[in-house]
Every structure is written in structure tokens, then in C-alpha cells.
Design a protein around this motif. Structure first.
Motif, mmCIF file in Angstrom:
data_model
loop_
_atom_site.group_PDB
_atom_site.id
_atom_site.type_symbol
_atom_site.label_atom_id
_atom_site.label_comp_id
_atom_site.label_asym_id
_atom_site.label_seq_id
_atom_site.Cartn_x
_atom_site.Cartn_y
_atom_site.Cartn_z
ATOM 1 N N LEU A 160 0.871 -1.181 0.000
ATOM 2 C CA LEU A 160 0.000 0.000 0.000
ATOM 3 C C LEU A 160 0.909 1.232 0.000
ATOM 4 O O LEU A 160 1.754 1.378 0.884
ATOM 5 C CB LEU A 160 -0.901 -0.003 1.240
ATOM 6 N N VAL A 161 0.727 2.087 -1.005
ATOM 7 C CA VAL A 161 1.644 3.217 -1.189
ATOM 8 C C VAL A 161 0.869 4.532 -1.120
ATOM 9 O O VAL A 161 -0.169 4.679 -1.783
ATOM 10 C CB VAL A 161 2.355 3.123 -2.556
ATOM 11 N N GLN A 162 1.412 5.494 -0.344
ATOM 12 C CA GLN A 162 0.729 6.788 -0.232
ATOM 13 C C GLN A 162 0.762 7.498 -1.594
ATOM 14 O O GLN A 162 1.746 7.378 -2.342
ATOM 15 C CB GLN A 162 1.398 7.644 0.845
ATOM 16 N N GLU A 163 -0.306 8.239 -1.895
ATOM 17 C CA GLU A 163 -0.490 8.715 -3.282
ATOM 18 C C GLU A 163 0.624 9.618 -3.798
ATOM 19 O O GLU A 163 0.919 9.613 -4.986
ATOM 20 C CB GLU A 163 -1.863 9.367 -3.461
ATOM 21 N N GLY A 164 1.301 10.357 -2.889
ATOM 22 C CA GLY A 164 2.374 11.266 -3.317
ATOM 23 C C GLY A 164 3.550 10.555 -3.976
ATOM 24 O O GLY A 164 4.253 11.153 -4.794
ATOM 25 N N VAL A 165 3.804 9.288 -3.603
ATOM 26 C CA VAL A 165 4.945 8.570 -4.195
ATOM 27 C C VAL A 165 4.505 7.331 -4.990
ATOM 28 O O VAL A 165 5.339 6.534 -5.421
ATOM 29 C CB VAL A 165 5.990 8.144 -3.121
ATOM 30 N N TYR A 166 3.196 7.178 -5.171
ATOM 31 C CA TYR A 166 2.671 5.949 -5.791
ATOM 32 C C TYR A 166 3.260 5.685 -7.183
ATOM 33 O O TYR A 166 3.842 4.626 -7.434
ATOM 34 C CB TYR A 166 1.136 6.021 -5.845
ATOM 35 N N GLU A 167 3.121 6.668 -8.072
ATOM 36 C CA GLU A 167 3.588 6.465 -9.464
ATOM 37 C C GLU A 167 5.088 6.188 -9.486
ATOM 38 O O GLU A 167 5.568 5.304 -10.196
ATOM 39 C CB GLU A 167 3.287 7.705 -10.336
ATOM 40 N N LYS A 168 5.805 6.979 -8.675
ATOM 41 C CA LYS A 168 7.262 6.852 -8.618
ATOM 42 C C LYS A 168 7.658 5.467 -8.110
ATOM 43 O O LYS A 168 8.579 4.836 -8.643
ATOM 44 C CB LYS A 168 7.804 7.913 -7.640
ATOM 45 N N PHE A 169 6.942 5.005 -7.074
ATOM 46 C CA PHE A 169 7.249 3.674 -6.524
ATOM 47 C C PHE A 169 6.999 2.594 -7.566
ATOM 48 O O PHE A 169 7.851 1.728 -7.786
ATOM 49 C CB PHE A 169 6.424 3.374 -5.260
ATOM 50 N N VAL A 170 5.845 2.635 -8.204
ATOM 51 C CA VAL A 170 5.493 1.556 -9.140
ATOM 52 C C VAL A 170 6.532 1.451 -10.251
ATOM 53 O O VAL A 170 6.997 0.358 -10.585
ATOM 54 C CB VAL A 170 4.061 1.731 -9.712
ATOM 55 N N SER A 171 6.976 2.600 -10.787
ATOM 56 C CA SER A 171 7.943 2.484 -11.888
ATOM 57 C C SER A 171 9.326 2.066 -11.375
ATOM 58 O O SER A 171 10.005 1.257 -12.025
ATOM 59 C CB SER A 171 7.994 3.753 -12.745
ATOM 60 N N ALA A 172 9.739 2.556 -10.200
ATOM 61 C CA ALA A 172 11.053 2.152 -9.657
ATOM 62 C C ALA A 172 11.045 0.669 -9.278
ATOM 63 O O ALA A 172 12.029 -0.057 -9.480
ATOM 64 C CB ALA A 172 11.403 3.001 -8.441
ATOM 65 N N PHE A 173 9.915 0.202 -8.754
ATOM 66 C CA PHE A 173 9.785 -1.203 -8.324
ATOM 67 C C PHE A 173 9.822 -2.117 -9.551
ATOM 68 O O PHE A 173 10.520 -3.135 -9.569
ATOM 69 C CB PHE A 173 8.469 -1.364 -7.553
ATOM 70 N N LYS A 174 9.109 -1.723 -10.598
ATOM 71 C CA LYS A 174 9.098 -2.506 -11.846
ATOM 72 C C LYS A 174 10.520 -2.643 -12.386
ATOM 73 O O LYS A 174 10.969 -3.744 -12.749
ATOM 74 C CB LYS A 174 8.213 -1.797 -12.880
ATOM 75 N N GLU A 175 11.235 -1.526 -12.407
ATOM 76 C CA GLU A 175 12.603 -1.498 -12.920
ATOM 77 C C GLU A 175 13.510 -2.399 -12.059
ATOM 78 O O GLU A 175 14.282 -3.212 -12.564
ATOM 79 C CB GLU A 175 13.088 -0.034 -12.891
ATOM 80 N N TYR A 176 13.370 -2.270 -10.742
ATOM 81 C CA TYR A 176 14.233 -3.035 -9.826
ATOM 82 C C TYR A 176 13.970 -4.537 -9.948
ATOM 83 O O TYR A 176 14.893 -5.340 -10.001
ATOM 84 C CB TYR A 176 14.009 -2.565 -8.380
ATOM 85 N N VAL A 177 12.694 -4.906 -10.007
ATOM 86 C CA VAL A 177 12.343 -6.334 -10.125
ATOM 87 C C VAL A 177 12.891 -6.888 -11.437
ATOM 88 O O VAL A 177 13.460 -7.982 -11.475
ATOM 89 C CB VAL A 177 10.808 -6.540 -10.014
ATOM 90 N N SER A 178 12.767 -6.102 -12.509
ATOM 91 C CA SER A 178 13.199 -6.633 -13.817
ATOM 92 C C SER A 178 14.714 -6.825 -13.868
ATOM 93 O O SER A 178 15.208 -7.706 -14.562
ATOM 94 C CB SER A 178 12.710 -5.745 -14.961
#
Ligand code: NAI
Ligand code: MG
Length: 501
Positions: free
Chosen positions: A307-325
């Protein structure tokens, strides 16, 4: 002996003798019915070997051996320091065989060899040493009442303990249960998971060499519904300790009611990981990855709901996708650069794929993965690490335990909302919170309904710290000093120092 063991060569070239029997009373025996289970290599789907599977009659024999050993002065009256030394020797011997044990674990379970060796086996050894150190430090209390009474407690072992082990950490879950049970003087009948029957048999071979008296540790393979159920419902068993699914945990609780067995249950989870706007996002990304993708996502306390607070949500999702890949490299578990091996069985693989279909069908956004991974020789139970975002609380993938490299991400506005959604689950095992604000971190830790909270990390468990859940994630605690509670009674002794009737 030849039909109770077989010479094998593992895919990494390690040659060893694989026992295939049931370990009862310090001897290898066949199952009475002759039934066997076949172990499969999840990397190439080939059979490794078949081993004997216990039925109710074999469980009877193992329980009788454990009962006899419990009363045997060689074990019952052993000095506590000597018991600790025996356990320490056990740990040392396991350490000497760790490469073989890790090889078997990887072959049978699919976890990366580097993880099996450097994490699972290392933790098996340190857990047994930790509890060896407790053997001569378990004692009662003197309780003051009046001058006319002396009262004290004795901490006694419970008796014969049935231990039912899952397949995600075959040796480590055994060590978590053997350690506290042995150091407090109990005797044991341990049943391994039918999906991963091999490593525990190799470990059983070391028991006699260490010098444990016959019957103190008995080890069986066998199906849950047969051997597991026979153990959980056995009138000669005093305690049952279980790790596995919540559904099976409930069954075990019912069966254990037959003679009011003491129980410890470590069951499922859907653990939340909360990321606040004010966190160190880089760290949140890395821990979120470990928290769900480690061990192929087959971890009961995996933080599978982010669960991610809205201020960093978009940033988290793209950084997480990149890190996982870049980090979650899927491949042959014996290859050095593999982070993620296959799921343990075809059934688990299909289960994860069915949740992927469900996520797509329910309309969540697929960020990455979402399919089987077929690049490892076209065989094996591999799944591409899967992230769904914009997941709604009502979706099945938000509510049910998947037990794979599969994570759901959703956004929140306020702390209050985050806590209420984190707690909106029947589970309560792990949880994690990422914030730089210490007041908020501790406040959230108090308000989350879970047995464990990680502040600015996830799943860095430690054998010195209690592990377990609330709600439908379990009963009781393992590890730490708390783990001893699960294996001892407190007997109260009243001494009359002057009350004359
Ligand atoms: P399970 O809970 O059925 O199996 C765990 C152990 O319980 C095995 O040793 C099994 O033989 C035994 N068992 C099964 N049925 C039994 C019965 N009726 N009586 C006594 N013992 C019994 O788990 P399963 O079916 O292998 O996996 C299904 C799901 O369970 C997974 O997808 C995952 O969600 C969860 N699970 C959770 C684990 C955890 O660490 N909390 C570990 C393994 C599975
Ligand atoms: Mg297997």
C-alpha cells in the motif's frame, strides 16, 4: 540396507547416499504397507527418487518409540548441559554436511543453491546452536506467598511432540521445531512435506552419529491426509506443531482436540507493506522486492500487499518494476546468478498462474510478469515475477494468499486509511512500514494487527526474535525465548511450611 538407500548424483555433480526409509528408533525401516512417494525436480520435472511413505501403523511405531525414549533415563535424566552439548554437536555435524544438504534442498525444492547454502543451512545451524545454549537455562521460579508456604515451579517437557513441516523451507522449518523441543527434553515424531521428502532423510542419518538415544527424534515422510492426520489425531501424542496453510491448520486443530493436545500453528498470511510519502523510496523498493520475491514468493510472512501513499505511488510503481526486472533473475537454481528458481510443484505453479488469470480478469493493471517463464530448457515450474497495480480491496488477488512471486500494489491517502485497509484481512502474520518519521512508525506498528512488524525493512527475521501470527495466521510463537513456551509445562509445587489443620 541397499533398498533403504540409493547412490545419487545431483545436477551440480555432488554424489551422495540418499536414505529412502522411515527413521524410527534410530534405525531405517520400510513402511508397513510398502507405499512410497516420488520426489520431483521442479526445474526439469523429472523424478529424482521414491522414498517410503508412512501410514498409520508406522506412525504408531514412531510414537511408541518416542514415548519409550521420553521415559528413558538416558534422555529424561540427562544433565541439561549434556543435552546442550549433544545439540551443539548436531549443529556442528550439519555444518560439516551443509554442501550436500543444500544440494538436496535445491534439487528437490527448486530454491537457488546460494540461498539454500548461505541462508537456509546457515540458519539451521545457528538455530540449533541458539537452542543448544538454552538447554541448561530453562528453569522455574520461587513464588513468595506467606511464611507458611514455599511455592515453586518446575518447567517440564510436554512429552511426545508431533511436528508437521511444510515444503518451502524443509530443513529450516524442521530446525525451528527441533531446537526448542529438544532443549526442553521432549521427544519427537517429525513428518516432512511430501513435496520435499529428501533433505530431512539425509539429516536423519546424522542423528545416531551425534549420539541422541533411540526414539528421541523420529522422522517420517508421508502424505498429509494419511501420516499427518494419524499424527495429529494420535492419542499417544502430547503436542502438535504445524506450519502450513490455514485450511490444514484448522483441520489439525480439530484432530488435535481428540486428546486436547497442546498446539502451535504457523499458518498463512497476506502481509501488508505500507509506504508513506516521507520514506526513503530507494530502500522501500529494495525491501519490498525481498519481502515478496525471495524464495520464489513461497514465504508465509511475505509482504504480498503493498500500500503506497499517493504522493509517491507512481514513482514507486515504476522504480519497483525497474528493480524487479533487473534483480529477479529467473533461472536454473544451481546457476550462480539466479535469484528465482521454479515454484516447488506443478500444483503450486498452476495455483499462481490461476491468480494471474484472476488479476487480469478482475481488471487490475499488469505492471510486469503475468505469465509462465519458459526460458529454462522449456521445462520446469517457473513463473515470471508478477506485479499488479491499481488493485482494489475487493479483488481476490488482494485478499487471498497466493504464495508465489506475485504482488499487488494499491494507493492510499491517509495513515488512518492505510491502517484500516492493512487490517482488513482475516490474516495477521507479518507487516512492514516505511517512513522516516519515528513517531508515525511506532504508532503504525502499534495499530497494525500482526504478530510481527518490520519498520523500514521486510522479512529480516532472526532466530532470537519471536515469530508467529494473530487472527487466522496462527497460534503461539516459534523462535526466541518465546519458542520455549511452546514446549514446556509449568508445574506448581506447594510446600507446607507450617499450616497445621
Ligand atoms: P498444507 O498446509 O496442506 O501442507 C503443509 C504440511 O501439512 C505438509 O507436511 C502436509 O503433508 C501436511 N498436511 C496436509 N494435510 C494434512 C492433514 N489433513 N493432516 C495433517 N497434516 C496435513 O499446504 P500445501 O497444500 O502444501 O500448500 C497449499 C498452500 O498452503 C500454499 O499455496 C500456501 O498458500 C500455504 N502454505 C503455507 C506455508 C507456510 O509457511 N505458512 C507452507 C506451505 C504452504
Ligand atoms: Mg520436489
Amino acid at each position: 540396507m541397499s533398498d533403504l538407500s540409493v547412490e545419487l548424483t545431483a545436477p551440480n555433480g555432488v554424489k551422495y547416499t540418499q536414505p529412502t526409509g522411515l527413521w524410527i528408533n534410530n534405525e531405517w525401516v520400510k513402511s508397513k504397507s510398502g507405499e512410497k512417494i516420488t520426489s520431483i525436480n521442479p526445474t526439469d520435472e523429472k523424478e529424482i527418487v521414491s522414498v517410503y511413505a508412512a501410514g498409520p501403523e508406522d506412525v504408531d511405531l514412531a510414537v511408541a518409540a518416542a514415548r519409550k525414549a521420553f521415559k528413558d533415563p538416558a534422555w529424561r535424566d540427562m544433565a541439561t548441559t549434556g543435552r546442550g552439548e549433544l545439540m551443539y554437536r548436531f549443529a556442528t555435524l550439519i555444518e560439516q554436511h551443509k554442501e550436500t544438504l543444500a544440494t538436496i534442498e535445491t534439487w528437490d525444492n527448486g530454491k537457488p543453491y546460494s540461498v539454500a547454502l548461505n541462508e537456509d543451512l546457515a540458519e539451521v545451524v545457528s538455530t540449533l546452536k541458539y537452542y543448544a545454549g538454552f538447554a541448561d537455562k530453562v528453569h522455574g521460579q520461587v513464588i513468595d506467598t506467606t511464611p507458611a508456604k514455599l511455592a515453586y515451579t518446575i518447567r517440564e517437557p510436554l512429552g511426545v511432540c508431533g511436528q508437521i513441516i511444510p515444503w518451502n523451507y524443509p530443513l529450516l522449518m524442521a530446525a525451528w521445531k527441533l531446537g526448542p523441543a529438544l532443549c526442553t527434553g521432549n521427544t519427537i515424531v517429525l513428518k516432512a512435506a511430501e513435496q520435499t521428502p529428501l533433505s530431512i532423510l539425509y539429516l536423519a542419518n546424522l542423528i545416531k552419529e551425534v549420539g541422541f538415544p533411540p526414539g528421541v527424534i523420529n522422522i517420517l515422510n508421508g502424505e498429509g491426509r494419511k501420516a499427518g492426520a494419524a499424527l495429529a489425531s494420535h492419542l499417544g501424542v502430547d503436542k502438535i506443531a504445524f506450519t502450513g496453510s490455514t485450511t490444514t491448520g484448522r483441520e489439525i486443530m480439530k484432530m488435535a482436540a481428540i486428546n486436547l493436545k497442546n498446539i502451535t500453528l504457523e499458518t498463512g498470511g497476506k502481509s501488508p507493506l505500507l509506504i508513506f510519502d516521507d520514506c526513503d523510496l530507494d530502500q522501500a523498493v529494495k525491501w519490498a522486492h525481498i519481502g515478496i520475491m525471495y524464495n520464489q514468493g513461497q514465504v508465509c510472512s511475505a509482504t504480498s500487499r503493498i500500500l503506497v501513499q499517493e504522493g509517491v505511488y507512481e514513482k514507486f510503481v515504476s522504480a519497483f518494476k525497474e528493480y524487479v526486472s533487473t534483480t529477479s533473475k529467473v533461472g536454473d537454481p544451481f546457476a550462480d546468478d539466479t535469484f528465482q528458481g521454479p515454484q516447488v510443484t506443478k500444483a503450486q505453479y498452476e495455483r499462481v498462474l490461476s491468480y494471474i488469470e484472476s488479476g487480469k480478469h478482475e481488471g487490475a493493471t499488469l505492471v510486469s510478469g503475468g505469465e509462465a517463464h519458459k526460458d529454462v530448457g522449456g521445462k520446469g515450474f517457473f513463473i515470471a515475477p508478477t506485479i499488479f497495480s491499481d488493485v482494489k480491496d475487493t479483488m481476490k488477488i488482494f485478499r487471498e494468499e497466493v504464495f508465489g512471486p506475485f504482488v499487488v500494489v494499491s494507493s492510499f491517502k491517509t495513515e488512518e486509511e492505510a491502517i484500516s485497509r492493512a487490517n482488513d484481512t482475516t490474516y495477521g502474520l507479518g507487516s512492514a512500514v516505511f517512513t522516516q518519521n519515528i513517531t508515525k512508525a511506532h504508532r503504525v506498528a502499534r495499530n497494525i494487527e500482526a504478530g510481527m512488524v518490520w519498520i523500514n525493512s521486510s522479512n529480516d527475521s532472526d532466530m532470537r526474535i519471536p515469530f508467529g501470527g494473530v487472527k487466522m495466521s496462527g497460534i503461539g510463537r516459534e523462535l526466541g525465548e518465546a519458542g520455549l513456551e511452546a514446549y514446556t509445562n509449568k508445574k506448581a509445587v506447594h510446600v507446607n511450611l507450617g499450616t497445621v489443620l
